[in-house]
Motif scaffolding. Sequence first.
Motif, PDB file in Angstrom:
ATOM      1  N   PRO A  18       0.843  -1.198   0.000  1.00 40.65           N
ATOM      2  CA  PRO A  18       0.000   0.000   0.000  1.00 40.65           C
ATOM      3  C   PRO A  18       0.878   1.249   0.000  1.00 40.65           C
ATOM      4  O   PRO A  18       1.968   1.252   0.585  1.00 40.65           O
ATOM      5  CB  PRO A  18      -0.783  -0.115   1.318  1.00 40.65           C
ATOM      6  N   PRO A  19       0.451   2.320  -0.662  1.00 42.86           N
ATOM      7  CA  PRO A  19       1.249   3.552  -0.709  1.00 42.86           C
ATOM      8  C   PRO A  19       1.607   4.043   0.690  1.00 42.86           C
ATOM      9  O   PRO A  19       0.761   4.067   1.592  1.00 42.86           O
ATOM     10  CB  PRO A  19       0.321   4.540  -1.424  1.00 42.86           C
ATOM     11  N   ALA A  20       2.870   4.404   0.865  1.00 43.89           N
ATOM     12  CA  ALA A  20       3.370   4.943   2.141  1.00 43.89           C
ATOM     13  C   ALA A  20       3.116   3.982   3.297  1.00 43.89           C
ATOM     14  O   ALA A  20       3.027   4.400   4.449  1.00 43.89           O
ATOM     15  CB  ALA A  20       2.741   6.309   2.431  1.00 43.89           C
ATOM     16  N   ASN A  21       3.006   2.675   2.989  1.00 40.65           N
ATOM     17  CA  ASN A  21       2.801   1.649   4.016  1.00 40.65           C
ATOM     18  C   ASN A  21       1.528   1.861   4.840  1.00 40.65           C
ATOM     19  O   ASN A  21       1.453   1.464   6.005  1.00 40.65           O
ATOM     20  CB  ASN A  21       4.005   1.571   4.960  1.00 40.65           C
ATOM     21  N   ARG A  22       0.524   2.476   4.236  1.00 41.34           N
ATOM     22  CA  ARG A  22      -0.738   2.672   4.959  1.00 41.34           C
ATOM     23  C   ARG A  22      -1.436   1.332   5.169  1.00 41.34           C
ATOM     24  O   ARG A  22      -1.087   0.315   4.558  1.00 41.34           O
ATOM     25  CB  ARG A  22      -1.654   3.619   4.178  1.00 41.34           C
ATOM     26  N   VAL A  23      -2.454   1.345   6.030  1.00 39.28           N
ATOM     27  CA  VAL A  23      -3.256   0.147   6.272  1.00 39.28           C
ATOM     28  C   VAL A  23      -4.047  -0.188   5.005  1.00 39.28           C
ATOM     29  O   VAL A  23      -4.608   0.710   4.365  1.00 39.28           O
ATOM     30  CB  VAL A  23      -4.221   0.376   7.451  1.00 39.28           C
ATOM     31  N   PRO A  24      -4.102  -1.456   4.595  1.00 39.78           N
ATOM     32  CA  PRO A  24      -4.875  -1.814   3.406  1.00 39.78           C
ATOM     33  C   PRO A  24      -6.341  -1.411   3.535  1.00 39.78           C
ATOM     34  O   PRO A  24      -6.937  -1.551   4.604  1.00 39.78           O
ATOM     35  CB  PRO A  24      -4.733  -3.337   3.335  1.00 39.78           C
ATOM     36  N   GLU A  25      -6.913  -0.908   2.438  1.00 41.81           N
ATOM     37  CA  GLU A  25      -8.338  -0.598   2.410  1.00 41.81           C
ATOM     38  C   GLU A  25      -9.140  -1.902   2.363  1.00 41.81           C
ATOM     39  O   GLU A  25      -8.649  -2.927   1.870  1.00 41.81           O
ATOM     40  CB  GLU A  25      -8.664   0.250   1.179  1.00 41.81           C
ATOM     41  N   PRO A  26     -10.394  -1.888   2.849  1.00 48.83           N
ATOM     42  CA  PRO A  26     -11.208  -3.108   2.804  1.00 48.83           C
ATOM     43  C   PRO A  26     -11.318  -3.718   1.410  1.00 48.83           C
ATOM     44  O   PRO A  26     -11.249  -4.941   1.261  1.00 48.83           O
ATOM     45  CB  PRO A  26     -12.575  -2.636   3.321  1.00 48.83           C
ATOM     46  N   VAL A  27     -11.474  -2.883   0.385  1.00 45.31           N
ATOM     47  CA  VAL A  27     -11.619  -3.423  -0.964  1.00 45.31           C
ATOM     48  C   VAL A  27     -10.352  -4.143  -1.396  1.00 45.31           C
ATOM     49  O   VAL A  27     -10.399  -5.120  -2.154  1.00 45.31           O
ATOM     50  CB  VAL A  27     -11.991  -2.297  -1.962  1.00 45.31           C
ATOM     51  N   GLU A  28      -9.202  -3.710  -0.901  1.00 44.53           N
ATOM     52  CA  GLU A  28      -7.928  -4.349  -1.244  1.00 44.53           C
ATOM     53  C   GLU A  28      -7.780  -5.676  -0.505  1.00 44.53           C
ATOM     54  O   GLU A  28      -7.447  -6.699  -1.111  1.00 44.53           O
ATOM     55  CB  GLU A  28      -6.781  -3.395  -0.913  1.00 44.53           C
ATOM     56  N   ALA A  29      -8.041  -5.650   0.800  1.00 43.40           N
ATOM     57  CA  ALA A  29      -7.927  -6.872   1.599  1.00 43.40           C
ATOM     58  C   ALA A  29      -8.950  -7.912   1.171  1.00 43.40           C
ATOM     59  O   ALA A  29      -8.642  -9.107   1.061  1.00 43.40           O
ATOM     60  CB  ALA A  29      -8.092  -6.543   3.079  1.00 43.40           C
TER      61      ALA A  29
END
Length: 285
Positions: free
Chosen positions: A184-195
């Motif tokens: 994920p960009p800038a090591n952010r938490v994955p979005e629900p749609v991604e996970a």
Amino acid sequence: MAGEAEQQLRAYVEYFRDIGVYDFYRRGEPTYAEINSTPPTPLEAALVVEGAGMVETLEATSVPSRPAFLEPPIATLVSFDHLAPLPESRVAPEHKADALAAIKEDIGDCTRCPLAYAGRRTIVYGDGDPNARLMFVGEGPGADEDTSGVPFVGKAGQLLNNMIQAMGLKREQVYIANIVKCRPPANRVPEPVEANTCDQFLLRQIDVVQPHVVVALGSTAAMYLLGVKQSLSALRGRWHRCRGAKLTVTYHPAFLLRDPKMKSEAWKDLQMVMAEMGLKAPAKK
């Protein structure tokens, strides 16, 4: 923050363009359609896709199921035990490596979610022994992993290696994967749609490896594996179930690097795993 938001929005826009969507309308603007007295056939059906602050009308030439990326995030979390039934037959030990390779081939050069368009270099699949009794699941790849294609190779990975060694094992004896396989960009938490798009592959990996114990590293991994949104303190110190394996939750190595005083708490979690698996810490030299 503004730069990250712009980068994420650009990734969504590029994705829509790749699937043939070029015109965007602000929410609330009037849209017009030609009146057709003949009821539309399925091949003339339109898909209405609601994005972040925009509404698109897509003319469909066929009616396959929508890609997972186009599905809205689920309102309630679903545990891995409820995503799919356990396989009726298990993969034999001698065939597990080939089965894992087949899943990786199915992933291919994945473009199923926005992470494919957000600066990803490499799909980080998984690493370790296909017949491992112990499996670690993290959140997502970082910069070092995005470059190497191997999970947990940066500073957090070095700490995880030390944790594994302290349990009396070698990294080559466990299996390591993440909730999402792209950084994920800038090591952010994955979005629900991604996970939710990526979980099908992790689920299959777990079913092939058939670990005795799964360790969820951090709250994000725990949330998606167990289908619950609770604090780490509420989930730690007890056993859960995941795909026929026992699952426990501990702190992510990246968190332990930021707050080293919590390493003693993580060690308590690992000692619980060691007791379950009959492991003994190596003697100190």
